[in-house]
Motif scaffolding. Structure first.
Motif, PDB file in Angstrom:
ATOM      1  N   VAL A   2       0.835  -1.191   0.000  1.00 10.86           N
ATOM      2  CA  VAL A   2       0.000   0.000   0.000  1.00 10.86           C
ATOM      3  C   VAL A   2       0.878   1.253   0.000  1.00 10.86           C
ATOM      4  CG1 VAL A   2      -1.736   1.299   1.275  1.00 10.86           C
ATOM      5  CG2 VAL A   2      -1.830  -1.197   1.219  1.00 10.86           C
ATOM      6  N   GLN A   3       0.527   2.176  -0.874  1.00  8.61           N
ATOM      7  CA  GLN A   3       1.211   3.467  -0.911  1.00  8.61           C
ATOM      8  C   GLN A   3       0.183   4.585  -0.849  1.00  8.61           C
ATOM      9  OE1 GLN A   3       3.869   3.479  -4.397  1.00  8.61           O
ATOM     10  NE2 GLN A   3       5.564   3.453  -2.935  1.00  8.61           N
ATOM     11  N   LEU A   4       0.471   5.569  -0.015  1.00  2.18           N
ATOM     12  CA  LEU A   4      -0.371   6.750   0.110  1.00  2.18           C
ATOM     13  C   LEU A   4       0.521   7.966  -0.089  1.00  2.18           C
ATOM     14  CD1 LEU A   4      -2.303   5.667   3.335  1.00  2.18           C
ATOM     15  CD2 LEU A   4      -3.121   5.507   0.985  1.00  2.18           C
ATOM     16  N   VAL A   5       0.156   8.812  -1.027  1.00  2.43           N
ATOM     17  CA  VAL A   5       0.991   9.965  -1.350  1.00  2.43           C
ATOM     18  C   VAL A   5       0.163  11.237  -1.244  1.00  2.43           C
ATOM     19  CG1 VAL A   5       2.455  11.055  -3.064  1.00  2.43           C
ATOM     20  CG2 VAL A   5       2.383   8.563  -2.910  1.00  2.43           C
ATOM     21  N   GLU A   6       0.530  12.069  -0.259  1.00  2.00           N
ATOM     22  CA  GLU A   6      -0.185  13.316  -0.028  1.00  2.00           C
ATOM     23  C   GLU A   6       0.424  14.462  -0.837  1.00  2.00           C
ATOM     24  OE1 GLU A   6       0.150  11.377   4.191  1.00  2.00           O
ATOM     25  OE2 GLU A   6       1.418  11.650   2.427  1.00  2.00           O
ATOM     26  N   SER A   7      -0.390  15.453  -1.100  1.00  4.43           N
ATOM     27  CA  SER A   7       0.069  16.680  -1.736  1.00  4.43           C
ATOM     28  C   SER A   7      -0.887  17.804  -1.375  1.00  4.43           C
ATOM     29  CB  SER A   7       0.141  16.512  -3.255  1.00  4.43           C
ATOM     30  OG  SER A   7      -1.134  16.234  -3.782  1.00  4.43           O
ATOM     31  N   GLY A   8      -0.476  19.032  -1.666  1.00  8.27           N
ATOM     32  CA  GLY A   8      -1.353  20.176  -1.468  1.00  8.27           C
ATOM     33  C   GLY A   8      -1.039  21.046  -0.278  1.00  8.27           C
ATOM     34  N   GLY A   9      -0.075  20.643   0.529  1.00  6.11           N
ATOM     35  CA  GLY A   9       0.291  21.472   1.670  1.00  6.11           C
ATOM     36  C   GLY A   9       0.995  22.741   1.231  1.00  6.11           C
ATOM     37  N   GLY A  10       1.207  23.628   2.178  1.00  8.98           N
ATOM     38  CA  GLY A  10       1.897  24.874   1.878  1.00  8.98           C
ATOM     39  C   GLY A  10       1.746  25.881   2.989  1.00  8.98           C
ATOM     40  N   LEU A  11       2.111  27.118   2.655  1.00 11.89           N
ATOM     41  CA  LEU A  11       2.024  28.228   3.597  1.00 11.89           C
ATOM     42  C   LEU A  11       0.821  29.095   3.232  1.00 11.89           C
ATOM     43  CD1 LEU A  11       3.243  30.061   5.824  1.00 11.89           C
ATOM     44  CD2 LEU A  11       4.614  31.129   4.006  1.00 11.89           C
ATOM     45  N   VAL A  12       0.007  29.404   4.223  1.00  7.37           N
ATOM     46  CA  VAL A  12      -1.193  30.210   3.974  1.00  7.37           C
ATOM     47  C   VAL A  12      -1.412  31.137   5.159  1.00  7.37           C
ATOM     48  CG1 VAL A  12      -2.739  28.478   4.994  1.00  7.37           C
ATOM     49  CG2 VAL A  12      -3.623  30.072   3.266  1.00  7.37           C
TER      50      VAL A  12
END
Length: 121
Positions: A2-12
Motif C-alpha cells: 500500500v502506498q499513500l501519497v499526499e500533496s497540497g500542503g503549503g504556507l497560507v
C-alpha cells in the motif's frame, strides 16, 4: 504494498484555505475507510477526519468541524481534505491513512509520508 501519497500542503495566511489530496495504490481503495491526521511540532499525532468507503459517512475532530471537509473519489483512488478558515493552530504535518472504522473510532493501518501545512498569523 500500500502506498499513500499526499500533496497540497503549503504556507497560507490565517483565514485562508488549502485542499490536500492523497492518492492511494496497492489495495482496493473503495473497500476501506480513509482518514486524515495531523501532528503539530512537539505534539502527538491527532485525528482530524475520516470517511467511509462509499463516502456516505464522515467524522471530524471537534476542532475542525464546520471548517474542514473530507471527500473521496473512488474512481481516482483519491481522498481530499478541504480546509477553510485556517488558523495558526492548524499548523502541522498532515498525514493520510487507510484503515477501518468501528466502535465510532478510526483505526489506521497505513500511512502516507505527510504534507506540511503552515498557517501564519
Amino acid at each position: 504494498q500500500v502506498q499513500l501519497v499526499e500533496s497540497g500542503g503549503g504556507l497560507v495566511q490565517a483565514g485562508g484555505s488549502l485542499r490536500l489530496s492523497c492518492v492511494a495504490s496497492g489495495r482496493t481503495f473503495s473497500a476501506y475507510d480513509m482518514g486524515w491526521y495531523r501532528q503539530a511540532p512537539g505534539k502527538e499525532r491527532e485525528f482530524v477526519a475520516r470517511i467511509s468507503p462509499s463516502g456516505g459517512s464522515t467524522s471530524y475532530a471537534d476542532s475542525v468541524k464546520g471548517r474542514f471537509t473530507i471527500a473521496r473519489d473512488n474512481a481516482k483512488n483519491t481522498v481530499y481534505l478541504q480546509m477553510n478558515g485556517l488558523q495558526p493552530e492548524d499548523t502541522g504535518i498532515y498525514y493520510c491513512s487507510s484503515g477501518a472504522y468501528f466502535g465510532s473510532k478510526f483505526f489506521p493501518s497505513y500511512w502516507g509520508q505527510g504534507t506540511q501545512v503552515t498557517v501564519s498569523s
